[in-house]
Design a protein around this motif. Structure first.
Motif, short mmCIF file in Angstrom:
data_model
loop_
_atom_site.label_atom_id
_atom_site.label_comp_id
_atom_site.label_asym_id
_atom_site.label_seq_id
_atom_site.Cartn_x
_atom_site.Cartn_y
_atom_site.Cartn_z
N GLU A 1 -16.32 12.16 -50.52
CA GLU A 1 -15.43 13.20 -49.98
C GLU A 1 -13.97 12.87 -50.26
N ALA A 2 -13.62 11.59 -50.13
CA ALA A 2 -12.25 11.18 -50.42
C ALA A 2 -11.89 11.45 -51.87
N ARG B 1 -13.16 13.69 -53.78
CA ARG B 1 -13.02 15.14 -53.96
C ARG B 1 -11.63 15.62 -53.53
N VAL B 2 -11.16 15.14 -52.40
CA VAL B 2 -9.84 15.53 -51.89
C VAL B 2 -8.73 15.07 -52.85
N ILE B 3 -8.84 13.82 -53.32
CA ILE B 3 -7.80 13.26 -54.19
C ILE B 3 -7.79 13.97 -55.54
N THR C 1 -6.94 10.33 -45.96
CA THR C 1 -8.03 10.12 -46.92
C THR C 1 -8.01 8.69 -47.44
N LYS D 1 -3.19 14.94 -44.86
CA LYS D 1 -4.57 14.79 -45.34
C LYS D 1 -4.72 13.68 -46.36
N LEU D 2 -3.78 13.57 -47.30
CA LEU D 2 -3.92 12.57 -48.35
C LEU D 2 -3.84 11.16 -47.78
N ALA E 1 -8.74 16.99 -56.17
CA ALA E 1 -8.20 18.34 -55.97
C ALA E 1 -6.69 18.31 -55.84
N THR E 2 -6.18 17.31 -55.14
CA THR E 2 -4.72 17.17 -54.99
C THR E 2 -4.07 16.94 -56.35
N GLU F 1 -18.25 9.01 -47.39
CA GLU F 1 -16.80 8.99 -47.19
C GLU F 1 -16.06 8.89 -48.52
#
Length: 536
Positions: free
Chosen positions: A270-271, A273-275, A251, A247-248, A277-278, A267
């Protein structure tokens, strides 16, 4: 410009309300509704401001008008036509070598907005060292990059920057980076083995040569550098070399790929947000280990946590900076290194010979450990790395805005002036590097070829001639980390593989379309014929 529009709109709104409500009605003003008044007042103000900003100030009143500048300006857009047409930093490279100047070149951009290009040792020293906090990153630049990189050390200013840099310096200390070389080499080994397996299994290759296949090197470089920054920087293996679909990695691939603007914002959000959170998960994991009093790791995150100088939220911003900037810049360097080795087979052959004479094969397994001493005692490897970073700096250009009225080399520079720092220009300045500045020549970094010049500076007249990592308090804090990682990864690749350009047209640099962005890379990727060289 955005603040000007907001001010014009606010004044037009207030005046329209007063006129439309009858509270203030000049005898010469036609009575009309609010919307008509607003439109009229807004237009009048805009025309007056535009006339000032686009014509009067840059053409007749600016204190910067007497500086050297390009001559082929358009009436309203200065050099914008050339800047839009050519890759980032290339116009500045042309100007630095063709326009006589004393450290500053002025040019006009879109709507004749003024820009100053800093070109000499003296002016660079002022902007980057003696007056560095007079020059800040533009707010639009901070907003755009902040979503991708977080508001860490790369983007903060003033006292906040001083504090963050002080607390992070131990993580990038000379001795600490030296201890990370085995990590760099281990991941380089893994990458080489994965690339070798990919080549052997590639169904598109010719049956006549089972050791050769065409690969896109940028993707492999990104996977390797993301894993390296994960282990050495965060103490976590993302296993991107093993699984590029994680996923990372996906992303980041989506974030740095071009897209339509409306979709692009979604995009990036959302990217981010993912980063974030990681990064938050990694911090929580580290803090749990510390609470259990487990032995401290040597990664950057562990050192930053021990400093006690960061909140969890700010640590997330720092990790976002290290993840994105740390792996994308080195991946760009690896891409251009592969390109230059493919263009210069004599350099490639000589480099491979030195690597094989001094380093264990990446196929040697876990026992094949490489230390900083092994890498540091390979002069040609380090010369090639330095020359790649000079010739194709991963970041071609960066901007500053004057935070106050200031001066550069005695020239008054008003507050709000845009200042351009262009590694792609300075790194190839003939006045600093000599007549061969535009040539790829690793020997300039070799003592026996440098003659009476200083090989440690590539024979340049000043350390400021090498602008890849900037200088002074705002220089790249991870410079030592990045150069060590780059050397290990390039040694593993060049020792194991022989590279040849798949598209012969790309032997001419001007035929490569370069993607505009924070880092410079071939827009359509770099595809090279890659052959596994046996015997190592």
């Amino acid at each position: 410009m955005g603040c000007q529009f907001r001010l014009i709109s606010a004044v037009a709104f207030g005046a329209s309300y007063l006129v439309s409500s009858g509270k203030i009605v000049p005898s010469w003003w036609p009575i009309a509704g609010f919307v008509a008044n607003f439109a009229t007042l807004w237009t009048v103000q805009f025309v007056a401001w535009a006339s000032w900003a686009v014509i009067l100030w840059p053409k007749f009143l600016s204190p910067l008008r007497g500086l050297p500048e390009p001559t082929d300006n358009s009436l309203f857009h200065g050099q914008f036509h050339k800047i839009r047409k050519l890759p980032t930093g290339v116009p500045m490279r042309e100007w630095i070598n063709s326009i006589p100047n004393d450290g500053l070149i002025r040019y006009l951009g879109l709507f004749n907005q003024e820009r100053l290009v800093v070109t000499s040792h003296k002016t660079l020293a002022e902007v980057l060292v003696t007056k560095n906090y007079d020059f800040e990153k533009p707010s639009t630049f901070q907003f755009f990059l902040g979503r991708i990189l977080g508001y860490g050390i790369l983007l903060v200013e003033g006292e906040t920057h001083k504090m963050q840099r002080k607390n992070l310096l131990p993580a990038f200390a000379f001795r600490h980076v030296k201890d990370l070389y085995p990590v760099f080499w281990s991941k380089s080994q893994e990458c080489v083995q994965a690339m070798t397996d990919h080549i052997s299994q590639d169904e598109t290759k010719s049956s006549e040569d089972k050791n050769t296949a065409v690969i896109e090197v940028g993707g492999w470089a990104s996977r390797a550098t993301l894993d390296i920054i994960g282990v050495a920087g965060l103490g976590h293996d993302f296993r991107t070399i093993e699984n590029p679909n994680n996923k990372l990695n996906q992303t980041y691939q989506n974030m740095f790929s071009p897209s339509r603007s409306g979709k692009r914002n979604l995009e990036i959000n959302e990217a981010a947000r993912v980063i974030r959170a990681t990064c938050a998960d990694l911090i929580a994991e580290k803090k749990e280990k510390r609470a259990r009093k487990e032995q401290s790791d040597v990664d950057i995150l562990s050192v930053a946590l021990e400093s006690g100088g960061f909140s969890d939220e700010n640590l997330v911003d720092q990790l976002m900076t290290f993840l994105a900037a740390g792996h994308e810049t080195t991946a760009s360097a690896m891409t251009w290194a592969t390109y230059l080795l493919a263009r210069h087979p004599d350099v490639q052959t000589r480099l491979r010979a030195e690597i094989r004479a001094h380093l264990p094969s990446p196929a040697g397994g876990d026992a094949a450990v490489v230390s900083s001493l092994d890498i540091d005692h390979m002069p040609y490897l380090n010369a090639v790395c330095n020359e790649v970073l000079r010739y194709f700096s991963p970041v071609p250009l960066t901007l500053r805005t004057t935070a106050c009225d200031t001066s550069i080399n005695g020239q008054f520079v008003p507050k709000g002036t845009s200042v351009v720092l262009a590694p792609w220009a300075v790194n190839k300045s003939e006045s600093m590097w000599g007549p061969d500045a535009l040539e790829f020549n690793p020997d300039r970094w070799m003592a026996k070829f440098a003659g009476d010049k200083d090989a440690a500076s590539g024979g340049a007249k000043s350390n400021f001639a090498f602008l890849t990592f900037l200088h002074g308090p705002r220089s790249c804090i991870g410079q030592g980390f990045a150069k060590a990682e780059f050397a290990c990864l390039l040694a593993a690749w060049a020792g194991r593989f022989e590279f040849e350009l798949n598209d012969k047209e790309e032997l001419d640099e001007t035929k490569i379309k370069i993607e505009d962005g924070v880092t410079a890379r071939p827009a359509k990727g770099l595809f090279v014929k890659t052959r596994v060289v046996e015997g190592w």
